[in-house]
Design a protein around this motif. Structure first.
Motif, PDB file in Angstrom:
ATOM      1  N   ILE A  42       0.834  -1.205   0.000  1.00 54.46           N
ATOM      2  CA  ILE A  42       0.000   0.000   0.000  1.00 54.46           C
ATOM      3  C   ILE A  42       0.871   1.258   0.000  1.00 54.46           C
ATOM      4  CG2 ILE A  42      -1.609   1.320   1.416  1.00 54.46           C
ATOM      5  CD1 ILE A  42      -2.925  -1.318   2.184  1.00 54.46           C
ATOM      6  N   LYS A  43       1.960   1.250   0.806  1.00 48.66           N
ATOM      7  CA  LYS A  43       2.858   2.412   0.830  1.00 48.66           C
ATOM      8  C   LYS A  43       3.510   2.652  -0.526  1.00 48.66           C
ATOM      9  CE  LYS A  43       4.000   2.126   5.774  1.00 48.66           C
ATOM     10  NZ  LYS A  43       5.078   1.916   6.767  1.00 48.66           N
ATOM     11  N   LEU A  44       3.919   1.540  -1.198  1.00 46.22           N
ATOM     12  CA  LEU A  44       4.530   1.696  -2.527  1.00 46.22           C
ATOM     13  C   LEU A  44       3.524   2.252  -3.542  1.00 46.22           C
ATOM     14  CD1 LEU A  44       6.659  -1.578  -2.738  1.00 46.22           C
ATOM     15  CD2 LEU A  44       7.493   0.748  -2.390  1.00 46.22           C
ATOM     16  N   LEU A  45       2.298   1.792  -3.501  1.00 49.49           N
ATOM     17  CA  LEU A  45       1.287   2.278  -4.443  1.00 49.49           C
ATOM     18  C   LEU A  45       1.001   3.756  -4.223  1.00 49.49           C
ATOM     19  CD1 LEU A  45      -1.256  -0.712  -4.409  1.00 49.49           C
ATOM     20  CD2 LEU A  45       0.434  -0.169  -6.162  1.00 49.49           C
ATOM     21  N   VAL A  46       0.843   4.146  -2.945  1.00 49.89           N
ATOM     22  CA  VAL A  46       0.563   5.558  -2.667  1.00 49.89           C
ATOM     23  C   VAL A  46       1.737   6.436  -3.067  1.00 49.89           C
ATOM     24  CG1 VAL A  46       0.109   7.217  -0.824  1.00 49.89           C
ATOM     25  CG2 VAL A  46      -1.068   5.017  -0.831  1.00 49.89           C
ATOM     26  N   SER A  47       2.956   5.991  -2.815  1.00 47.56           N
ATOM     27  CA  SER A  47       4.125   6.790  -3.203  1.00 47.56           C
ATOM     28  C   SER A  47       4.227   6.930  -4.713  1.00 47.56           C
ATOM     29  CB  SER A  47       5.390   6.153  -2.628  1.00 47.56           C
ATOM     30  OG  SER A  47       5.603   4.868  -3.199  1.00 47.56           O
ATOM     31  N   ALA A  48       3.873   5.886  -5.447  1.00 51.29           N
ATOM     32  CA  ALA A  48       3.896   5.973  -6.919  1.00 51.29           C
ATOM     33  C   ALA A  48       2.932   7.044  -7.421  1.00 51.29           C
ATOM     34  CB  ALA A  48       3.557   4.618  -7.518  1.00 51.29           C
ATOM     35  N   ALA A  49       1.772   7.135  -6.772  1.00 56.55           N
ATOM     36  CA  ALA A  49       0.799   8.159  -7.193  1.00 56.55           C
ATOM     37  C   ALA A  49       1.250   9.541  -6.768  1.00 56.55           C
ATOM     38  CB  ALA A  49      -0.568   7.832  -6.600  1.00 56.55           C
ATOM     39  N   GLN A  50       1.823   9.669  -5.566  1.00 58.37           N
ATOM     40  CA  GLN A  50       2.220  10.995  -5.072  1.00 58.37           C
ATOM     41  C   GLN A  50       3.353  11.602  -5.875  1.00 58.37           C
ATOM     42  OE1 GLN A  50       3.063  10.086  -0.956  1.00 58.37           O
ATOM     43  NE2 GLN A  50       0.940  10.501  -0.279  1.00 58.37           N
ATOM     44  N   LYS A  51       4.175  10.747  -6.478  1.00 56.26           N
ATOM     45  CA  LYS A  51       5.309  11.269  -7.240  1.00 56.26           C
ATOM     46  C   LYS A  51       4.874  11.925  -8.565  1.00 56.26           C
ATOM     47  CE  LYS A  51       8.724   7.993  -5.411  1.00 56.26           C
ATOM     48  NZ  LYS A  51       9.609   6.845  -5.752  1.00 56.26           N
ATOM     49  N   HIS A  52       3.662  11.635  -9.026  1.00 54.20           N
ATOM     50  CA  HIS A  52       3.213  12.220 -10.309  1.00 54.20           C
ATOM     51  C   HIS A  52       2.736  13.654 -10.068  1.00 54.20           C
ATOM     52  CE1 HIS A  52       1.311  12.679 -14.195  1.00 54.20           C
ATOM     53  NE2 HIS A  52       1.844  11.526 -14.580  1.00 54.20           N
ATOM     54  N   LEU A  94       8.728   0.296  -9.124  1.00 55.03           N
ATOM     55  CA  LEU A  94       8.858   0.132  -7.673  1.00 55.03           C
ATOM     56  C   LEU A  94       8.779  -1.331  -7.256  1.00 55.03           C
ATOM     57  CD1 LEU A  94       6.734   3.144  -6.325  1.00 55.03           C
ATOM     58  CD2 LEU A  94       9.211   2.862  -6.217  1.00 55.03           C
ATOM     59  N   PHE A  95       7.877  -2.082  -7.868  1.00 58.38           N
ATOM     60  CA  PHE A  95       7.770  -3.506  -7.550  1.00 58.38           C
ATOM     61  C   PHE A  95       9.049  -4.241  -7.952  1.00 58.38           C
ATOM     62  CE2 PHE A  95       3.041  -4.664  -6.948  1.00 58.38           C
ATOM     63  CZ  PHE A  95       2.873  -3.600  -6.097  1.00 58.38           C
ATOM     64  N   GLU A  96       9.624  -3.819  -9.061  1.00 56.02           N
ATOM     65  CA  GLU A  96      10.852  -4.481  -9.506  1.00 56.02           C
ATOM     66  C   GLU A  96      12.006  -4.146  -8.565  1.00 56.02           C
ATOM     67  OE1 GLU A  96      13.675  -4.782 -13.495  1.00 56.02           O
ATOM     68  OE2 GLU A  96      11.896  -3.489 -13.472  1.00 56.02           O
ATOM     69  N   GLU A  97      12.077  -2.895  -8.122  1.00 57.86           N
ATOM     70  CA  GLU A  97      13.153  -2.523  -7.194  1.00 57.86           C
ATOM     71  C   GLU A  97      13.020  -3.231  -5.841  1.00 57.86           C
ATOM     72  OE1 GLU A  97      12.887   1.666  -6.899  1.00 57.86           O
ATOM     73  OE2 GLU A  97      13.650   2.055  -8.949  1.00 57.86           O
ATOM     74  N   ASN A  98      11.809  -3.480  -5.375  1.00 52.68           N
ATOM     75  CA  ASN A  98      11.574  -4.113  -4.085  1.00 52.68           C
ATOM     76  C   ASN A  98      11.327  -5.618  -4.201  1.00 52.68           C
ATOM     77  OD1 ASN A  98      11.198  -1.794  -1.874  1.00 52.68           O
ATOM     78  ND2 ASN A  98      10.323  -1.075  -3.808  1.00 52.68           N
ATOM     79  N   LYS A  99      11.632  -6.183  -5.349  1.00 53.47           N
ATOM     80  CA  LYS A  99      11.519  -7.626  -5.552  1.00 53.47           C
ATOM     81  C   LYS A  99      10.111  -8.142  -5.250  1.00 53.47           C
ATOM     82  CE  LYS A  99      16.002  -7.617  -6.183  1.00 53.47           C
ATOM     83  NZ  LYS A  99      16.572  -7.621  -7.527  1.00 53.47           N
ATOM     84  N   ILE A 100       9.112  -7.395  -5.639  1.00 58.31           N
ATOM     85  CA  ILE A 100       7.723  -7.819  -5.436  1.00 58.31           C
ATOM     86  C   ILE A 100       7.178  -8.323  -6.757  1.00 58.31           C
ATOM     87  CG2 ILE A 100       5.410  -7.068  -4.760  1.00 58.31           C
ATOM     88  CD1 ILE A 100       6.688  -4.950  -3.031  1.00 58.31           C
ATOM     89  N   GLY A 101       6.685  -9.540  -6.740  1.00 60.13           N
ATOM     90  CA  GLY A 101       6.126 -10.113  -7.946  1.00 60.13           C
ATOM     91  C   GLY A 101       4.674  -9.714  -8.153  1.00 60.13           C
ATOM     92  N   MET A 102       4.249  -9.858  -9.407  1.00 59.13           N
ATOM     93  CA  MET A 102       2.858  -9.552  -9.779  1.00 59.13           C
ATOM     94  C   MET A 102       2.263 -10.781 -10.473  1.00 59.13           C
ATOM     95  SD  MET A 102       3.403  -5.645 -11.159  1.00 59.13           S
ATOM     96  CE  MET A 102       1.649  -5.363 -11.318  1.00 59.13           C
ATOM     97  N   PRO A 103       2.040 -11.863  -9.689  1.00 60.60           N
ATOM     98  CA  PRO A 103       1.569 -13.112 -10.309  1.00 60.60           C
ATOM     99  C   PRO A 103       0.127 -12.985 -10.812  1.00 60.60           C
ATOM    100  CG  PRO A 103       1.507 -13.294  -7.933  1.00 60.60           C
ATOM    101  CD  PRO A 103       2.138 -11.955  -8.242  1.00 60.60           C
ATOM    102  N   PHE A 104      -0.145 -13.807 -11.819  1.00 61.68           N
ATOM    103  CA  PHE A 104      -1.501 -13.872 -12.374  1.00 61.68           C
ATOM    104  C   PHE A 104      -1.972 -15.309 -12.306  1.00 61.68           C
ATOM    105  CE2 PHE A 104       0.212 -10.011 -14.118  1.00 61.68           C
ATOM    106  CZ  PHE A 104      -0.858  -9.137 -14.070  1.00 61.68           C
ATOM    107  N   GLY A 105      -3.285 -15.513 -12.325  1.00 67.32           N
ATOM    108  CA  GLY A 105      -3.863 -16.848 -12.259  1.00 67.32           C
ATOM    109  C   GLY A 105      -3.612 -17.626 -13.522  1.00 67.32           C
ATOM    110  N   PRO A 106      -3.849 -18.934 -13.478  1.00 70.73           N
ATOM    111  CA  PRO A 106      -3.653 -19.764 -14.664  1.00 70.73           C
ATOM    112  C   PRO A 106      -4.575 -19.339 -15.809  1.00 70.73           C
ATOM    113  CG  PRO A 106      -4.867 -20.966 -12.988  1.00 70.73           C
ATOM    114  CD  PRO A 106      -4.392 -19.708 -12.345  1.00 70.73           C
TER     115      PRO A 106
END
Length: 780
Positions: A696-706, A755-767
Motif C-alpha cells: 500500500i505504501k509503494l502504491l501511494v508513493s507511486a501516485a504521489q510522485k506524479h 517500484l515492484f521491480e526494485e523491491n523484488k515484489i512479484g505480480m503473479p496472475f492466475g492460470p
C-alpha cells in the motif's frame, strides 16, 4: 409650441401626399376615357396601337404606385383610431377633444379609402383596356402569320414576284442616280479632294480601330495551347473587333458624305439599311469563325474535327448572309414602296434556301468522319454538345417550313425560318456568356489572382469559402441570364415588350392570389431585412464573445450557451421584423398557432421536442460545450449544441449525433458537470508473501510522485481481496482535468512496475483458461 410643430410635421407631409394623389386622379380618369375611344377605332394603325397600349400600361403602373403611397397613410390612420379605442357604450360620453380627434381621424381615413377606391377603379379599367389592346395585337399577329397565299408550286407566285423585280431595281437606281447627280453637281476641285481625304481617313480609322482593338482584346493566336478562358474570350473579342471597326468606318463615311451634300431622307434610310446589314453580317461571320475556328483547331470552342468544322462554318456563314440579305431587302421594300408581291416571293425564296441550308447542316453534323482526317468526335460535344440532341426538333422545323410553303402559308414559313436563325443565335450567345462567366470566376478566384488574394488575405476566407463565393457569383450570373435572355426569347413570338413590362409591374407592385396580395418588392425587401438582421446578429454574437464573454473568466460551455441563446434571439427578432415588413397580420396569429399546433401534434412533434430540449440544455446546462459525457451511443466531448441535436466527438475522432430530447429524458453521465476533476483507479496484483502495508505504501508513493495527481483529496490504496496466487489491491488518485486520466494512469502504472521491480515484489496472475477450438478438445 415647438413640440406641436414637430408632431404636426408628419401629418402635414401625409396631407401633401394625399392632396397630390387626389389632383392626379381626375386627369388620369379623363385620359383613360380618351384612350378607350381611340382603342375602339377599327382603323387604328399598328404604331398607334402600340403607343396606346404603352400609355395604358403607364397609367396602370402609376395607379399601382400611388396606391402603394397611400397604404402607409391608411395604416397610420387605422393605428391612431385603434389607439383611441372603441366608442363608449351607454350614457358614457368621451371627452370633447377625444371626440374631435376621432372625427378628424375618421374623416381622414374615409378620404384615403375614397381615393384608393378611385385608384382601384382606374387600375381595373386600365387592366381591361390593356387586355383588349393585347388581344388586338395578338389577333393581328396571327392573321399576318397564318394568312393564306399561293403555294410555291403555283407558277403565278413566281411570275408576280418577277414582275415586281423591275420596279424594285428601277426605284432603287432612281434614288441612287438622284443622289449621285446631286453629289457630282455639288463637287468642286477642292471639295472633291476633301471628300476623298475624308473617305481615306474613314477607311484608315477603321483599320486603326481594328488593329488597336485586336491588340487590346483578342488573345495572341500564336499560343500553342490556349486555355478554355482564352478560347471562350476570343469569340466576343473577335466580334467586337470586326463590328466596331466596321461601324467606325460607316459612321465616318456617313459624316463625310452628309457634310458634302444634303441627301434625301429616303437615300439616308437606304444607306443605313445597307450599312447596318453589312455590319451585322460581318459580325455574325466573325462569331461563327471564332466558334468553329476551321483553320486552327486549338482555338475551337466546339469539339469538331477540322473537316466538319470547315464545312459547318461555310454553311452557317451562308445562312447568316441569307438572313441579313432578307432583312435588308424587307426593309428596302418598305422604303421604296414596292408591291407586296415582291415581299411574298422574297419570303418564299428565303424560306426555301433556309430549309435547304438547314438540311445540309443537319446532314453534315451527323456525317461519319473520313478515316484520313484527324480522329475527333463526329458530333457536337463538350459545352455545346446539347445541340446534338436538338436535331429532331430542327428536322421538324424544316418539315414545317416545307409544309407551309406547299400549302401557301408563305408568311408562316418566313416566320419559322427567321425564328430558327434568331433564336438559335440568341441561345448560343447566352450559353457562351454563361460558360465565359464560369471560366472568369474560376480563374479570377485562384490563389495567385488579384481577387483571390484579396478574398483570402483581406477577408480571411478559406479555400472552401472562396469556392462558395464563386458558386454564388455563377448562380447570380445564371439568374441574370435567365431574366435577361428569357424576355429576349419571348419577344421573338407574339409577345411584345409592353406585355413583359406589364408582367414585371404586376409582379413588382403585387398581384392577388385569393385573398392574399403578393408583391415582389415586398418579398425581396422582407428577405433583405431578414438577411441584414441575420448578419447583424452574427456580428453582435462575435463581438459579444470576443470583447465581453472572453473577459468574464467564464468557461467555454457557459460562453457557448450565452452566445447561442443570443443568436437564437437575434434570428427570432430578424424573422419577426421581416414578417412585419412584409405585412403579416399578427391579429390572425391565434389561427396560425392553432393550425401549427395541429401540425405539431401530427408531424412536427419530434422536431419541436428536440428544439425545446435544445433550449432547455442551453438554459439549464446539464451539459455544455466541452463536457466529457457518456450516452447510450458512446462517450466523448460535446462539440456543438444545435437546434435539433447535439454533436459529440469521440476519442476515435468520430461524431455521435444525439437528439436533444434524448439528453433531457435519458440518463447522461457527465464527468465535467460541476468541475473538471477526475479519478484514476488502478487494479494491482501482488505476491501474497509480501506485507500488504508495504504494498500500500509503494502504491501511494507511486501516485504521489506524479505532478498531476492532486495532493487533496490525497491518493489512497485499498487491500481489496485475498487470492490463491496473488493479493488484489486498488489505487485511487485525483487529477484536476478529467481528460488527463488516461495518461496519468499510464504513468502511474509504469511507476508501480518499477517500484515492484526494485523491491523484488512479484505480480503473479492466475492460470490461463484454455480456449476450445475445432471439436471442443483442447489444442495440442
Amino acid at each position: 409650441m415647438a413640440i406641436t410643430m414637430v408632431l404636426a410635421a408628419p401629418v402635414l407631409a401625409q396631407d401633401a401626399v394625399l392632396e397630390r394623389v387626389q389632383r392626379q386622379v381626375q386627369p388620369l380618369t379623363q385620359e383613360i376615357e380618351q384612350l378607350k375611344q381611340q382603342l375602339a377605332r377599327p382603323d387604328i394603325s399598328t404604331g398607334d396601337l402600340n403607343s396606346t397600349r404603352a400609355r395604358i400600361e403607364t397609367i396602370r403602373t402609376d395607379t399601382l404606385r400611388m396606391s402603394e403611397q397611400l397604404q402607409p397613410l391608411l395604416n397610420a390612420a387605422n393605428q391612431s383610431l385603434d389607439q383611441l379605442g372603441p366608442l363608449p357604450e351607454g350614457e358614457v360620453q368621451e371627452a370633447p377633444s377625444v371626440a374631435e380627434q376621432r372625427k378628424q381621424l375618421t374623416a381622414r381615413r374615409d378620404a384615403i379609402r375614397s381615393v384608393q377606391a378611385q385608384l382601384d377603379l382606374l387600375r381595373v379599367s386600365s387592366q381591361q383596356l390593356s387586355e383588349q389592346a393585347s388581344e388586338i395585337q395578338h389577333s393581328r399577329f396571327f392573321q399576318k402569320v397564318f394568312i393564306t397565299d399561293r403555294s410555291v408550286m403555283d407558277p403565278r407566285l413566281w411570275l408576280e414576284g418577277l414582275n415586281t423585280v423591275d420596279p424594285f431595281v428601277t426605284r432603287f437606281l432612281t434614288v441612287f442616280n438622284n443622289w449621285w447627280s446631286r453629289l457630282v453637281g455639288s463637287l468642286t476641285g477642292f471639295s472633291l479632294i476633301l471628300l476623298l481625304g475624308e473617305l481615306a481617313a474613314a477607311i484608315a480609322a477603321a483599320v486603326v480601330t481594328r488593329r488597336a482593338l485586336k491588340w487590346l482584346l483578342q488573345p495572341r493566336r500564336n499560343k500553342p495551347n490556349p486555355t478554355d478562358l482564352e478560347r471562350l474570350w476570343n469569340v466576343p473579342a473577335r466580334v467586337i473587333v470586326v463590328s466596331a471597326s466596321i461601324l467606325v468606318g460607316i459612321l465616318l463615311i456617313y459624316f463625310a458624305l452628309s457634310t458634302t451634300i444634303e441627301t434625301s431622307q429616303q437615300a439616308t434610310r437606304i444607306y443605313w439599311t445597307l450599312a447596318l446589314s453589312f455590319a451585322f453580317m460581318a459580325g455574325g461571320r466573325a462569331f461563327v469563325r471564332a466558334m468553329l475556328s476551321p483553320r486552327n483547331g486549338t482555338w475551337r470552342v466546339v469539339e469538331l474535327s477540322d473537316g466538319m468544322a470547315h464545312r459547318l462554318c461555310q454553311l452557317l456563314e451562308l445562312l447568316i448572309i441569307l438572313h441579313m440579305t432578307d432583312a435588308a431587302l424587307r426593309r428596302l421594300t418598305e422604303i421604296l414602296f414596292i408591291p407586296v408581291q415582291f415581299s411574298i416571293a422574297q419570303s418564299a425564296v428565303n424560306s426555301i434556301l433556309t430549309a435547304v441550308l438547314l438540311v445540309f447542316i443537319l446532314l453534315t453534323a451527323r456525317r461519319p468522319e473520313d478515316p484520313a482526317e484527324d480522329h475527333a468526335p463526329s458530333s457536337v460535344q463538350g459545352r455545346f454538345g446539347w445541340f446534338a440532341n436538338l436535331s429532331l426538333l430542327y428536322w421538324a422545323l424544316v418539315g414545317i417550313i416545307c409544309g407551309a410553303l406547299l400549302l401557301g402559308f408563305i408568311a408562316l414559313a418566313q416566320y419559322v425560318s427567321q425564328q430558327i436563325v434568331v433564336l438559335t443565335g440568341l441561345v448560343v450567345i447566352l450559353m457562351l456568356i454563361r460558360y465565359l462567366a464560369d471560366q472568369l470566376v474560376s480563374h479570377g478566384l485562384k490563389p495567385h489572382s488579384l481577387v483571390g488574394r484579396f478574398l483570402r488575405s483581406a477577408l480571411s476566407l478559406s479555400n472552401r469559402g472562396v469556392d462558395r463565393f464563386g458558386v454564388i457569383i455563377t448562380t447570380l450570373v445564371d439568374f441574370g441570364l435567365v431574366f435577361v435572355g428569357l424576355p429576349l426569347v419571348i419577344l421573338q413570338t407574339a409577345v411584345t415588350w409592353v406585355d413583359i413590362t406589364s408582367w414585371m409591374n404586376t409582379a413588382f407592385f403585387g398581384f392577388r392570389l385569393g385573398g392574399l396580395t403578393i408583391s415582389l418588392y415586398t418579398v425581396v425587401a422582407a428577405a433583405a431585412a431578414f438577411v441584414i438582421g441575420f448578419l447583424l446578429t452574427k456580428l453582435f454574437t462575435r463581438w459579444l464573445d470576443a470583447r465581453v464573454l472572453s473577459r468574464t473568466q467564464l468557461n467555454k460551455g457557459v460562453r457557448d450557451s450565452i452566445r447561442t441563446g443570443v443568436g437564437y434571439l437575434g434570428l427570432i427578432l430578424a424573422a419577426l421584423f421581416a414578417l412585419t415588413y412584409a405585412g403579416l397580420n399578427f391579429d390572425n396569429l391565434a389561427i396560425v398557432a392553432g393550425a401549427l399546433g395541429v401540425g405539431i401534434g401530427f408531424g412536427l412533434q419530434s422536431i419541436v421536442n428536440n428544439f425545446v430540449s435544445g433550449l432547455i440544455l442551453l438554459a439549464e446546462r446539464p451539459i455544455k460545450v466541452g463536457d466529457l459525457i457518456k450516452v447510450s451511443g458512446g462517450q466523448g466531448i460535446v462539440k456543438r449544441i444545435n437546434v435539433r441535436s447535439t454533436e459529440i466527438e469521440t476519442g476515435e475522432k468520430s461524431s455521435i449525433i444525439v437528439p436533444n430530447s434524448s439528453l433531457i429524458t435519458e440518463s447522461v453521465q457527465n464527468w465535467t458537470h460541476s468541475d473538471t476533476m477526475g479519478r484514476i483507479a488502478i487494479a494491482v496484483r501482488a505476491d501474497p508473501a509480501v506485507d500488504p502495508e508495504t504494498v500500500i505504501k509503494l502504491l501511494v508513493s507511486a501516485a504521489q510522485k506524479h505532478d498531476k495527481v492532486l495532493p487533496f483529496p490525497a491518493p489512497m490504496a485499498l487491500f481489496q481481496n485475498f487470492g490463491a496466487t496473488a493479493n488484489e489491491y486498488e489505487l485511487y488518485g485525483y487529477v484536476a482535468d478529467v481528460l488527463t486520466v488516461g495518461g496519468v494512469a499510464s504513468d502511474v502504472r509504469i511507476a508501480i512496475a518499477r517500484l515492484f521491480e526494485e523491491n523484488k515484489i512479484g505480480m503473479p496472475f492466475g492460470p490461463q483458461e484454455l480456449k476450445m477450438v475445432g471439436d471442443g478438445k483442447p489444442p495440442v
